[in-house]
Structures are given as structure tokens and as C-alpha cells.
Motif scaffolding. Structure first.
Motif, mmCIF file in Angstrom:
data_model
loop_
_atom_site.group_PDB
_atom_site.id
_atom_site.type_symbol
_atom_site.label_atom_id
_atom_site.label_comp_id
_atom_site.label_asym_id
_atom_site.label_seq_id
_atom_site.Cartn_x
_atom_site.Cartn_y
_atom_site.Cartn_z
ATOM 1 N N SER A 95 42.603 12.840 13.052
ATOM 2 C CA SER A 95 42.562 11.469 12.382
ATOM 3 C C SER A 95 41.429 10.526 13.333
ATOM 4 O O SER A 95 40.807 9.730 12.599
ATOM 5 N N ASP A 96 41.134 10.936 14.534
ATOM 6 C CA ASP A 96 40.344 10.019 15.237
ATOM 7 C C ASP A 96 38.895 10.366 15.074
ATOM 8 O O ASP A 96 38.189 9.516 14.818
ATOM 9 N N TYR A 97 38.727 11.703 14.622
ATOM 10 C CA TYR A 97 37.507 12.188 14.246
ATOM 11 C C TYR A 97 37.067 11.946 13.014
ATOM 12 O O TYR A 97 35.839 11.638 12.648
ATOM 13 N N VAL A 98 38.050 11.782 12.136
ATOM 14 C CA VAL A 98 37.904 11.319 10.537
ATOM 15 C C VAL A 98 37.468 9.698 10.600
ATOM 16 O O VAL A 98 36.674 9.174 9.992
ATOM 17 N N SER A 99 38.473 9.083 11.323
ATOM 18 C CA SER A 99 38.312 7.667 11.310
ATOM 19 C C SER A 99 36.835 7.387 12.107
ATOM 20 O O SER A 99 36.452 6.229 11.777
ATOM 21 N N GLY A 100 36.453 8.022 13.033
ATOM 22 C CA GLY A 100 35.252 7.661 13.756
ATOM 23 C C GLY A 100 34.081 8.331 12.879
ATOM 24 O O GLY A 100 32.956 8.084 13.456
ATOM 25 N N GLY A 101 34.246 8.785 11.786
ATOM 26 C CA GLY A 101 33.120 9.057 10.779
ATOM 27 C C GLY A 101 32.290 10.350 11.325
ATOM 28 O O GLY A 101 31.282 10.514 11.025
ATOM 29 N N MET A 102 32.949 11.118 11.940
ATOM 30 C CA MET A 102 32.394 12.423 12.465
ATOM 31 C C MET A 102 32.333 13.637 11.829
ATOM 32 O O MET A 102 31.454 14.527 11.764
#
Lengths: 470, 312
Positions: free
Chosen positions: A114-121
Motif C-alpha cells: 500500500s505504501d508503494y502504490v500510494s507513493g506512485g511507484m
């Protein structure tokens, strides 16, 4: 003349500095990076950069990437292995616009999706997967969507091609036999007794069990807790809160190992490889770890004695909860990739039947899809076959990613095993700190509460998660 | 002819200006690399800290948390315990390392045969990677088959193996031994440099006056070493307060946080653990607080040193 020399020197130094600052070429991110295979095709070919944190499969990957590059003129793979500080290296590379197109990913990488998706990575692979039936058949991707781990809702970000088993007990057959045990007992209390008996037989030179400084609790005690019905990472999926109270009997029983003097002295301060080497020397009878130990005790620290692999004990001998296994050998595409179609072709190649057959038969990981399980000759995988998945192994949905204050649950509960605090104190402390962090994360928007109303502890991935922001 | 003279007269001041400007340009160009490095690797990272002190930042996304990181810091018992451990570690390290380095420097400065070899041996730990030497000490301190226990048992000093790194009573001493071993050679070289600057005729005068070895050391050597001593002490204080690398390898701050020092605690927050995500915003706040603590300690020492100078 002196002034002229000074000017020349100054200009030369400044030019050198600027040149050094400006030279950002190369595909590696520094540290212990090593480019094992480079693209060799024509200048017209699209080069897809792949970064991996796996070194154990380097020989096979190099061989297969060379084969791909030789048979493709339109796409070339440039493959780099980076083993240190993986998650931070990827984040830094992404922020510096030097990230590769594809990275390897596994559940053990501690990269909260979720962190990487919300971070747009991370790029969603769903459109590519939907259009590719062969990929669906080989990977059985829709059977291996793990909420919060490789997918969020219908969006799939990486597909595991293999799996690391849940933890097992690896044991010295002779030492246990001499102590009166034919194998690993079914309950934790009996195992504690067995370790005590081995230690008594050992007369100060051989001990019952060994641990390591590297995450000692998660080597096997955490698995015992899961199978005994304790909350996974302390998270109560039904109520959406952290509750570690179900860990109490496991921690109290495990603490007897230290109270009895059954643990190899100081093993909890030794690195994991040191402890493995000591097990291979016969210094203690019981060691716990997952399927990677098949290769470790065959190649890295070859064990000369008869060693067995057993399923973990539980508190009462029955399995009440799923044992976590770790999907691995997946590939994810970064949003910064400029040639997404070509990158998908590379991901598809790594997940293809031909590629995976050699990879699985090489013993680099266990098969996850039934399709690939049936395609390989498991007799070629050596001791890895002893770690075949059981029917009670599953992947848990990812609990909320919270920013806790103080030590995490692994350290805190291990302190209770060591006898530094009581199990009650540790549990109360964890419940307070984890729930405070959850509430704080909900209020600032950095996490969501996962609730699974139809949660089944024996089949945790089968439930339907809902996400709450309050 | 007169026209040429006139032109020369007009041009003269111009040449002077050119030379001045050229010198300034050369100065700027000479300074540029150092200033650039200072900005990039020192000033920018420091300013970067301020950017995230009001956020919960995981390396990718930042969430505004207002003053929470500051209020959390005041109530963070683990952090303040680590500050206490840092003071304990630093004070003990300095108590042992400075006298040892000074004594060894005095001995190594004597014209004794083979002292050059010992100088190299004592200095060698300084150039060995901290991580590597800590790993080697991990084997030395091992409770099972460890070298130190074997030696102590063979000499009859202990009858049972000691769990040096796993016992709360011994872990701090174990990490201190590694710190003193790894650092005293460096300070020894500094002290030797200071000793070599003391004029030899002062010693000759003291000898003629009948001063013995100890009297000469306390009445001549130490006072004349004072300026260098102050610098070495300041370096030792800042280094001791910032130490964490060998502790990270040896104990990871354990057992039960007994060797947790503040910069190791900050490191763990900054990079996260296997089950916790990075807490960069909070780590930034603690970094600033740690810098202030080290700054205050160093400042107090400098003040004390100046006062002592006035008294003496």
C-alpha cells in the motif's frame, strides 16, 4: 606566473568536480551492486533494466537471460543484483530517476504494497494479465492474489512464481534419539522437554536448541504461535485491532527453554550463519527455519549427520491456525518504466513454463502454482522436497502498516522469552503501543484498518477484507 | 610618441583592475569545490531534516502530524534510556581510552627498539572496518567456543563461560572493550604528535634540576601538552557520543536495550525493521535533539577547559 598557475589549477579542479558530479551513468545503485548480465543487442533494441536482490539463483538467471538476449533483437535484458538494503535502494533510485524498469519482489522484502502504490511507484499489471491467458494458466494468478501483499482490490502489482515454506524444525536425528525421542514431538511443551533431555545428555558440550540474533522469535516460535491459533503479527482481523493476548501460552512455554538452560549459550547473540554452522557441527539438536535451509545444509554448511525436517509443534498438538508461508520470486514494474509493453514481455518470460521448470528443478524455490508443481520432477530438487507445502499453510492479509513507538512485537516478545519481562507485561505493552499507533495512523491517513468479517484462521486468505479509515 | 604614452597612461589602471578581478575569480574557483561539497553533503542534508520534522514520512509518502513528533520525543522512554546509555558509554570510553592512549604515546615516543612495529600494531584497528572488527569480536566474545572465555577458563579466572554479549551485566563492557581497542591507536598518534612538539631542552633542564620520570610527566609533559590535549578530548567526546556501528553489529542495542545508544536508536527508526516501516520524520526530530545534546556536551567541555586554563 604563479597567478596563472593558480587559475589553471582552480579551473582543472572545478572541471574535475563538475565532471564527477555529472557522471551518473551505469545501471547500478552503488553499494554491493553487481551487473551479472548486460544487454548485448543492437542499438535499436529496447533495453529493460531488471534489478534483483537474489544472489542464490545468479547462475541460472545469468544463463537464462543470456539465452533471452541471444534470441531477441527487439528487447534486451540488463540484469543487476543488489543485495544490501533493498527497499531503501529502490526508493532512493526511484526518487533520483535512476530506478530500473523491473524489480524482483518477495513477501519477505518487507515492502508494504500500500505504501508503494500510494507513493506512485508500482505499476498495476492487471491489464497485461487479463490479456494473457498463458500467463494466467502457468501462474494461476487469480488463485494467488493476496490482499495487501501483491494485490489491492482487483489491481495486481506482482505475481509470485514460487513460495518459501512456513517454518519447520530441522533437527539432529541422533541427538534426539539419544535423548529418547524418535522425532520432533507434537506439542511445544514436549519439545521443550526434549531439548532439556538433549542438554542433560550433552554434559555442557551439546545443547537442545539454538537461536540467532537475527529475528530469533520468527525463526520458529512465531510459527508455533500461528498454528496454535494466536493472532498473526498480533492483529485481530475480525475486530480490526491489535491483540497479542493469544500469544501468552506460547511465550511462557518457550521461555522454559531458557529457564531450563536448554539453549546453546549465547546463540541469541550470534548471526544466523554462525548459528547454522554450529547446528551443522552438532552443537545443538533443534534449529528452526523455512525451506531455504534445504540449500543451506546441503551446500553452504553441509551437514554430515542425519538431519530431519519436521512440522512445527503446537500448544495442544492440533493445528488451529494457518502457518505463514512466503510467496517469492515475483516481478513488479515501476511506474517510471518507459517501455511498459517490453517490460511485460520480460516479466512474462520470467514466469513462463520453460523458465520456471528449470528454476524450480534447480531447487531455488518451491512451486506455488499447481500447474508448475505437476510439470516439474520434484526428485531433482533435493532436500527442498522435505519442505513441500502443507495444507494448513497460507498467506495472511497484510495487517495495517503502523508506525509504532519503541520495539516491535518480535523484539518485545523475545524479551519475554529471555525472561527480561513477563509475558503479561510484554503483551499489555504491545497492545497499548500498537493500537495507539493504529489510531494515530488512521487519524493522519497513513494507514487503514483491515477488517475481515468472515475471517477463518485456517484459511486467512479466503476472507473478504474491507478497509476502514476510522 | 606622446599619443602612445597617453594610451599607456589610460590603460594602466585597467590592468590593475584586471589583476584584482582575476585574483578574485581564482579565489572563487579555488573555493568552489570545497563549498560545493559542503553544501551538498553537509548543509543540504541538515536542512533536509527540518523538512520532515512535522511529518510521518515512510520514504515515499509524507503525512502531516503537526507537533506529534516533538511531543512523542518528550515521552519516548526508549529514546531517553538510549541517551542515558550513550552518556554511560561515552564517559566510560573516554575514562579508559584517553589515559591509555596517552600512556602508550609516552611509551612509543621513547627510543625503544621495535617501538615502530608496536606503533603500527596499535594504530592498525583505526584503519580496519568497524563492521569487520566487530564481527571478529563477536567470535571472540562468543559464549560457546569463544576465544575470550577459553583464555579466561584456561587461566583459572572464570570457571563458567560468560555470555558477554547476551548478559545485561556484561554487554556494555564488551562493546566498550571493542571501542577502546578500535580507537586508542588513533588518539595515541595525536598524543605522539603533541609530545614531539615539546622542546627537548625543557626535559634536559628538568633532568638537570633532578626531576624524576613521574615529576617530568606531570610537571612538564602534561602542561605543555595542554593545547593538544584539549583538541583530542573534544574529538574523543564527539566520537564517543556518535558511536553506534560496532554496537549495531555486536548487540543490535540488546540485550533488552542495555546497549541501545541514541544514534543506533535513530538509525533503526530511519531504516525500519523487518516488521516496522521507516519513521523518517520522527528520526529527524531525534537527530536534531541528538545533535543538540552532543553540541551542549562539547560546549560545556570547552567552557570547562577554558576555566581550567584560567585557573592554571
Amino acid at each position: 606566473m604563479r597567478k596563472t598557475m593558480a587559475k589553471v589549477t582552480a579551473l582543472a579542479v572545478a572541471a574535475g568536480m563538475l565532471a564527477a558530479c555529472g557522471s551518473t551513468g551505469g545501471s547500478t545503485g552503488g553499494g554491493t551492486a553487481e551487473t551479472s548480465t548486460g544487454a548485448t543487442g543492437s542499438g535499436d533494441a529496447t533495453v529493460i533494466e531488471v534489478w534483483s536482490n537474489n544472489r542464490h539463483d545468479e547462475e541460472y538467471m545469468t544463463q537464462m537471460i543470456d539465452a533471452f538476449n541471444a534470441s531477441h533483437t527487439d528487447i534486451q535484458i540488463e540484469y543487476t543484483i543488489l543485495t544490501d538494503d533493498w527497499a531503501n535502494s529502490i526508493q532512493l533510485a526511484f526518487q533520483a530517476n535512476t530506478a530500473p524498469d523491473i524489480i524482483t519482489i518477495a513477501a519477505s522484502d518487507n515492502m508494504t504494497l500500500s505504501d508503494y502504490v500510494s507513493g506512485g511507484m508500482f505499476e498495476s499489471l492487471t491489464p497485461y494479465i487479463e490479456a494473457d491467458t498463458e500467463f494466467q494458466t502457468v501462474t494461476e494468478v487469480y488463485d494467488h492474489m493476496y490482499e495487501g501483499l501483491n494485490s489491492i482490490g482487483d489491481e495486481i502489482y506482482w505475481v509470485p512464481n514460487g513460495v518459501r515454506s512456513g517454518t519447520r524444525i530441522e533437527y539432529n536425528v541422533e541427538l534426539l534419539k539419544n535423548a529418547g525421542y524418535d522425532g520432533v514431538p507434537a506439542t511445544l511443551d514436549e519439545l521443550v522437554e526434549a531439548c532439556k533431555a538433549v542438554t542433560e545428555q550433552g554434559n555442557g558440550s551439546v545443547y537442545g536448541v539454538g537461536f540467532t540474533s537475527s529475528s530469533p522469535l520468527s525463526r520458529w516460535i512465531e510459527g508455533v504461535a500461528e498454528m496454535s491459533g494466536a493472532t498473526h503479527m498480533g492483529y485481530d482481523y475480525v475486530n480490526g485491532v491489535f491483540d497479542f493476548s493469544s500469544w501468552k501460552p506460547v511465550i511462557e512455554s518457550a521461555a522454559k527453554l531458557y529457564a531450563d538452560g536448554s539453549v546453546l549459550p549465547g546463540s541469541e547473540t550470534q548471526g544466523v550463519d554462525n548459528s547454522r554452522a554450529l547446528f551443522a557441527q552438532g552443537a545443538f539438536a533443534v534449529w528452526g527455519n523455512a525451506s531455504q535451509e534445504a540449500g543451506v545444509f546441503t551446500d553452504q554448511f553441509p551437514v554430515s549427520f542425519d538431519w530431519g525436517v519436521a512440522e512445527l509443534p503446537t500448544m495442544d498438538g492440533t493445528v488451529k491456525g494457518a502457518l505463514s508461508c512466503t510467496p517469492n520470486f515475483g516481478f513488479t514494474m515501476l511506474t517510471s518504466c518507459e517501455n511498459k509493453d517490453a517490460a511485460w514481455e520480460v516479466i512474462k518470460y520470467f514466469s513462463s513454463e520453460d523458465f520456471m521448470k528449470g528454476y524450480l528443478e534447480g531447487g531455488y524455490t518451491l512451486p506455488l502454482s499447481t500447474y508448475m508443481s505437476e510439470k516439474i520432477d520434484s526428485s531433482k530438487t533435493g532436500r527442498l522436497a522435505d519442505f513441500a507445502l502443507t495444507d494448513y499453510e497460507d498467506v495472511y492479509p497484510t495487517p495495517p502498516s503502523v508506525a509504532i513507538e519503541g520495539d516491535d512485537y518480535l523484539v518485545t516478545l523475545w524479551n519475554a522469552v529471555l525472561g527480561n519481562v513477563s509475558a503479561d507485561e510484554a503483551i499489555q505493552d504491545l497492545n497499548t503501543r500498537y493500537n495507539e499507533a493504529l489510531e494515530r495512523g488512521l487519524s493522519n491517513g497513513s494507514c487503514t484498518r483491515v477488517v475481515i468479517a468472515d475471517y477463518d484462521p485456517l484459511h486467512p486468505s479466503a476472507g473478504t477484507p474491507t478497509y476502514e479509515t476510522e | 610618441m606622446s599619443e602612445t604614452k597617453a594610451k599607456t597612461a589610460v590603460k594602466a589602471p585597467k590592468r590593475g583592475m584586471d589583476a584584482n578581478t582575476s585574483a578574485k575569480i581564482a579565489t572563487v574557483l579555488m573555493m568552489f569545490p570545497a563549498v560545493l561539497l559542503l553544501c551538498v553533503v553537509s548543509i543540504y542534508p541538515f536542512l533536509w531534516l527540518f523538512r520532515y520534522v512535522f511529518y510521518d514520512y515512510n520514504g515515499m509518502t509524507s503525512y502531516f502530524t503537526g507537533l506529534h513528533n516533538f511531543t512523542r520525543m518528550f515521552g519516548d522512554t526508549a529514546f531517553w534510556a538510549s541517551v542515558g546509555h550513550t552518556f554511560e558509554y561515552a564517559i566510560l570510553k573516554i575514562i579508559f581510552i584517553i589515559p591509555l592512549a596517552l600512556i602508550m604515546a609516552e611509551l612509543m615516543s621513547q627510543k625503544i627498539r621495535g617501538s615502530g612495529v608496536f606503533r603500527v600494531i596499535y594504530f592498525m584497528p583505526t584503519i580496519i572496518s568497524t563492521a569487520i572488527s566487530a564481527m571478529v569480536f563477536g567470535f571472540i566474545f562468543a559464549a560457546y567456543n569463544g576465544v575470550l572465555n577459553a583464555v579466561l577458563r584456561a587461566t583459572g579466572i572464570i570457571s563458567q563461560n560468560i555470555n558477554w554479549l547476551g548478559d545485561s551485566n556484561t554487554a556494555m563492557w564488551a562493546v566498550l572493550i571493542v571501542a577502546v581497542w578500535g580507537g586508542f591507536g588513533n588518539y595515541m598518534i595525536y598524543f605522539m604528535s603533541g609530545l614531539s612538539s615539546i622542546p627537548h631542552d625543557v626535559y634536559e633542564s628538568a633532568m638537570i634540576d633532578g626531576a624524576g620520570g613521574l615529576t617530568t610527566f606531570f610537571r612538564i609533559t602534561l602542561p605543555m601538552l595542554s593545547p593538544m590535549f584539549k583538541v583530542i578530548m573534544m574529538l574523543a567526546i564527539t566520537a564517543a557520543f556518535k558511536d553506534y556501528e560496532s554496537i549495531m553489529v555486536l548487540t543490535q542495542g540488546g540485550p533488552d536495550n542495555r546497549t541501545q545508544v541514541m544514534f543506533l536508536y535513530i538509525y533503526q527508526l530511519l531504516f525500519g525493521t523487518s516488521t516496522t516501516k521507516p519513521q523518517i520524520g520522527y528520526a529527524c526530530v531525534l537527530s536534531l535533539v541528538a545533535a543538540i545534546i552532543v553540541g551542549i556536551v562539547t560546549g560545556l567541555y570547552m567552557l570547562l577547559a577554558r576555566k581550567l586554563d584560567d585557573v592554571m
